[in-house]
Scaffold this motif. Structure first.
Motif, short mmCIF file in Angstrom:
data_model
loop_
_atom_site.label_atom_id
_atom_site.label_comp_id
_atom_site.label_asym_id
_atom_site.label_seq_id
_atom_site.Cartn_x
_atom_site.Cartn_y
_atom_site.Cartn_z
N ILE A 125 0.84 -1.20 0.00
CA ILE A 125 0.00 0.00 0.00
C ILE A 125 0.88 1.25 0.00
O ILE A 125 0.56 2.25 -0.66
CB ILE A 125 -0.95 -0.01 1.22
N GLY A 126 2.00 1.20 0.74
CA GLY A 126 2.93 2.33 0.74
C GLY A 126 3.51 2.59 -0.63
O GLY A 126 3.65 3.75 -1.06
N VAL A 127 3.88 1.53 -1.35
CA VAL A 127 4.39 1.69 -2.72
C VAL A 127 3.32 2.34 -3.59
O VAL A 127 3.61 3.22 -4.42
CB VAL A 127 4.81 0.32 -3.30
N MET A 128 2.08 1.91 -3.41
CA MET A 128 0.97 2.42 -4.20
C MET A 128 0.73 3.91 -3.94
O MET A 128 0.39 4.67 -4.85
CB MET A 128 -0.29 1.62 -3.87
N LEU A 129 0.92 4.34 -2.67
CA LEU A 129 0.63 5.73 -2.31
C LEU A 129 1.81 6.66 -2.56
O LEU A 129 1.64 7.79 -3.04
CB LEU A 129 0.22 5.80 -0.83
N ILE A 130 3.01 6.21 -2.20
CA ILE A 130 4.19 7.09 -2.26
C ILE A 130 4.83 7.08 -3.64
O ILE A 130 5.34 8.10 -4.11
CB ILE A 130 5.21 6.68 -1.18
N PHE A 260 10.05 2.82 5.89
CA PHE A 260 10.61 4.16 5.66
C PHE A 260 12.13 4.13 5.63
O PHE A 260 12.75 4.89 4.89
CB PHE A 260 10.08 5.14 6.72
N LEU A 261 12.76 3.26 6.42
CA LEU A 261 14.21 3.12 6.31
C LEU A 261 14.59 2.46 5.00
O LEU A 261 15.66 2.74 4.44
CB LEU A 261 14.75 2.29 7.49
N GLY A 262 13.72 1.59 4.49
CA GLY A 262 14.00 0.92 3.22
C GLY A 262 14.01 1.84 2.03
O GLY A 262 14.49 1.47 0.95
N LEU A 263 13.48 3.07 2.19
CA LEU A 263 13.52 4.04 1.10
C LEU A 263 14.91 4.61 0.90
O LEU A 263 15.19 5.21 -0.14
CB LEU A 263 12.55 5.20 1.39
N GLY A 314 12.06 -0.68 -0.68
CA GLY A 314 13.07 -0.56 -1.73
C GLY A 314 12.49 -0.45 -3.13
O GLY A 314 13.16 0.04 -4.04
N PHE A 315 11.25 -0.91 -3.32
CA PHE A 315 10.64 -0.81 -4.65
C PHE A 315 10.24 0.63 -4.99
O PHE A 315 10.08 0.93 -6.18
CB PHE A 315 9.41 -1.71 -4.73
N VAL A 316 10.06 1.49 -4.00
CA VAL A 316 9.64 2.86 -4.28
C VAL A 316 10.72 3.63 -5.04
O VAL A 316 10.47 4.14 -6.14
CB VAL A 316 9.23 3.58 -2.98
N SER A 320 10.37 4.57 -9.01
CA SER A 320 10.16 6.00 -9.23
C SER A 320 11.39 6.70 -9.75
O SER A 320 11.28 7.62 -10.58
CB SER A 320 9.72 6.66 -7.91
N LEU A 321 12.57 6.32 -9.27
CA LEU A 321 13.80 7.02 -9.60
C LEU A 321 14.80 6.17 -10.38
O LEU A 321 15.80 6.68 -10.87
CB LEU A 321 14.48 7.54 -8.32
N GLY A 322 14.56 4.85 -10.44
CA GLY A 322 15.52 3.97 -11.08
C GLY A 322 16.74 3.72 -10.24
O GLY A 322 17.80 3.38 -10.77
N ILE A 323 16.62 3.87 -8.90
CA ILE A 323 17.75 3.72 -7.99
C ILE A 323 17.51 2.50 -7.11
O ILE A 323 16.56 2.46 -6.33
CB ILE A 323 17.93 4.97 -7.10
N PRO A 324 18.35 1.49 -7.21
CA PRO A 324 18.23 0.32 -6.32
C PRO A 324 18.83 0.64 -4.95
O PRO A 324 19.81 1.35 -4.84
CB PRO A 324 19.03 -0.77 -7.03
#
Length: 513
Positions: A125-130, A260-263, A314-316, A320-324
């Protein structure tokens, strides 16, 4: 991403073909996860070539399911056998194995599964929203901003993961050099080939990743002695009321901490797992709880939720940015590139149907993982008892076949084997592998965006505020890593190793008293 697009994504995923792919991915990932010494990165690397024969949605769905399954399998062996399948499962071993010896293995496994499931659903859900919001922000990114973001990602991973900024940056530079071997994409000239036509074809990402994380991990494990694999009875899978009540808070806290740390680049699931475990243990000690280290259910629920939340987070930045944010995300990035999909804002704008299907597949894979693995706990325990001296060579053969299938080139087989031995040597030398992987994956993008930035303006670094922001973050990351290394060295230095002048001053002060 509107509701109609999301519903269309579910319609795409809820077909027999995609459900079968998700099931096979969860099963294969868990299989690799229960093997001692292996984990989700190895599972993704070994199965990567097979996914290239699938359509993009099915391929990414399988890799994501393999990722989840590998993380869950590590916790299973950690609880039953005291053998963490990967680093992030170590807290589960510390608290789960004492519960197993008390006959509460089933409750520990159920808690780990439910916590992981909750974190996976909330993270999706976080991936979907953010994700879409971050993608719209990223639309303002030009080459200088992308250059700054890649630079920050490399410095963050080099400092946070490796522990030594010098070693981390050195490995990142080595990875970038390896990515340059072959023909230059702009000039067409040969780079670092030393006149060899064999090297002119360059190093493909598939055999390199299979060698580093497949063969390399298996060789390291084969050189160790087979651990004791006696398995206690699983018992009832139903936690008691007190265990359920005690696990709710850590599960919720671990989910949001991990996501949030995984971002943040460099915040791997293993890092978030340990951070959450230390947090929960300190909370318990402040309350006078002495169960930690002897079988606290909170020490399983929190870390398991944290590592799954970080995996989803980590998927966000990836989409979104192409950054692993780590090696696993780097492999999935490589898969997207193989499919001809460019990660970044366009995945949420021009390819919203694909992104919606992938997000829907995350939910489906988490449900399948929960339904599949709890009834198969006994099977996973039996697989973990197979001597690795038998299982390891079989997996090595699969790795070499996978490297051959990628381009039907025997050169790739040699590359795969060579990088397997390189991974073993790096492990013996205590050199970090993650920065090398990130440098290899992001090296071409760093080179391209840097060239484009200087072409746009030789003084771009003083004209683009977003680039300046990422440059400051990179310098802050380097500074923090150096400060942390100096402080650790001072704290660990023995008293006799202090400088002579300091010892003499201390002696004079003592004689004056």
């Amino acid at each position: 991403m509107d509701l109609d697009t999301i519903l269309q994504g579910f319609a795409t995923i809820l077909t027999p073909e995609h459900l079968l792919v998700a099931f096979l991915g969860c099963f294969a990932g868990t299989f690799f996860g229960v093997l001692p010494g292996l984990g989700p990165v190895t599972a993704i690397a070994v199965l990567f070539p097979l996914t290239t024969y699938l359509d993009p949605v099915s391929g990414i769905l399988m890799l994501a399911a393999v990722y989840y399954g590998g993380m869950y399998g590590g916790s299973t062996t950690a609880i039953l056998l005291n053998i963490p399948g990967e680093v992030s499962s170590l807290p589960s071993a510390l608290e789960g194995y004492p519960l197993t010896k008390r006959g509460r293995a089933g409750a520990a496994l159920a808690t780990a599964a439910v916590s992981s499931f909750f974190a996976g659903i909330v993270g999706t859900i976080g991936v979907m929203l953010i994700g879409p919001s971050l993608a719209h922000f990223a639309l303002a990114f030009g080459p200088p901003e992308q250059f700054g973001l890649i630079l920050f990602s490399l410095t963050a991973i080099s400092g946070l993961v490796s522990g030594s900024m010098v070693k981390g940056l050195a490995m990142a530079v080595l990875g970038m050099l390896l990515s340059l071997v072959g023909y230059d994409a702009i000039s067409g000239a040969q780079v670092l080939t030393f006149g060899s036509w064999t090297l002119a074809q360059g190093f493909s990402v598939v055999p390199v990743m299979i060698g580093l994380f497949g063969i390399g991990e298996i060789l390291k494990t084969l050189l160790q002695r087979d651990p004791d694999t006696s398995v206690a009875k699983v018992g009832s899978l139903m936690p008691t009321r007190e265990e359920r009540r005690a696990s709710v808070g850590p599960t919720v806290r671990g989910t949001f901490q991990g996501f949030f740390l995984g971002l943040i680049p460099g915040m791997l699931p293993s890092v978030t797992s340990f951070l959450n475990y230390s947090w929960e243990r300190r909370r318990g000690e402040r309350r006078g709880d002495s169960r930690f280290g002897r079988g606290a259910i909170e020490g399983i629920a929190g870390p398991e939720a944290a590592n799954n939340g970080a995996a989803m987070g980590g998927f966000v930045p990836l989409f979104s940015l192409g950054i692993p944010t780590g090696p696993s995300m780097a492999l999935i990035l490589a898969a997207l590139l193989v499919y001809g999909l460019v990660p970044g804002p366009t995945l949420f704008t021009e390819r919203s149907d694909f992104t919606a299907g992938i997000i829907a597949s995350f939910l489906v894979a988490n449900v399948i993982l929960l339904v599949l693995n709890l009834p198969l706990v006994g099977l996973w325990a039996k697989i973990a008892r197979v001597p690795f001296s038998i299982m390891g060579p079989i997996v090595i053969v699969c790795c070499l076949v996978g490297a051959l299938l990628e381009r039907n080139s025997t050169f790739d087989v040699g590359v795969c084997a060579a990088f397997g031995f390189i991974a073993l040597l790096l492990d013996r030398a205590r050199l970090p592998l993650a920065p090398l992987v990130m440098g290899f994956i992001l090296g071409p993008s760093l080179q391209q965006t840097m060239r484009q930035s200087f072409t746009m303006s030789p003084t771009f670094f003083a004209e683009r505020p977003i680039f300046v922001f990422f440059a400051v973050l990179s310098l802050a990351t380097v500074g923090w890593s150096v400060f942390r290394a100096v402080r650790t060295r001072r704290e660990s230095a023995p008293r006799s190793s202090r400088p002579r002048a300091a010892r003499e001053r201390a002696g004079r002060a003592g004689s004056d008293r």
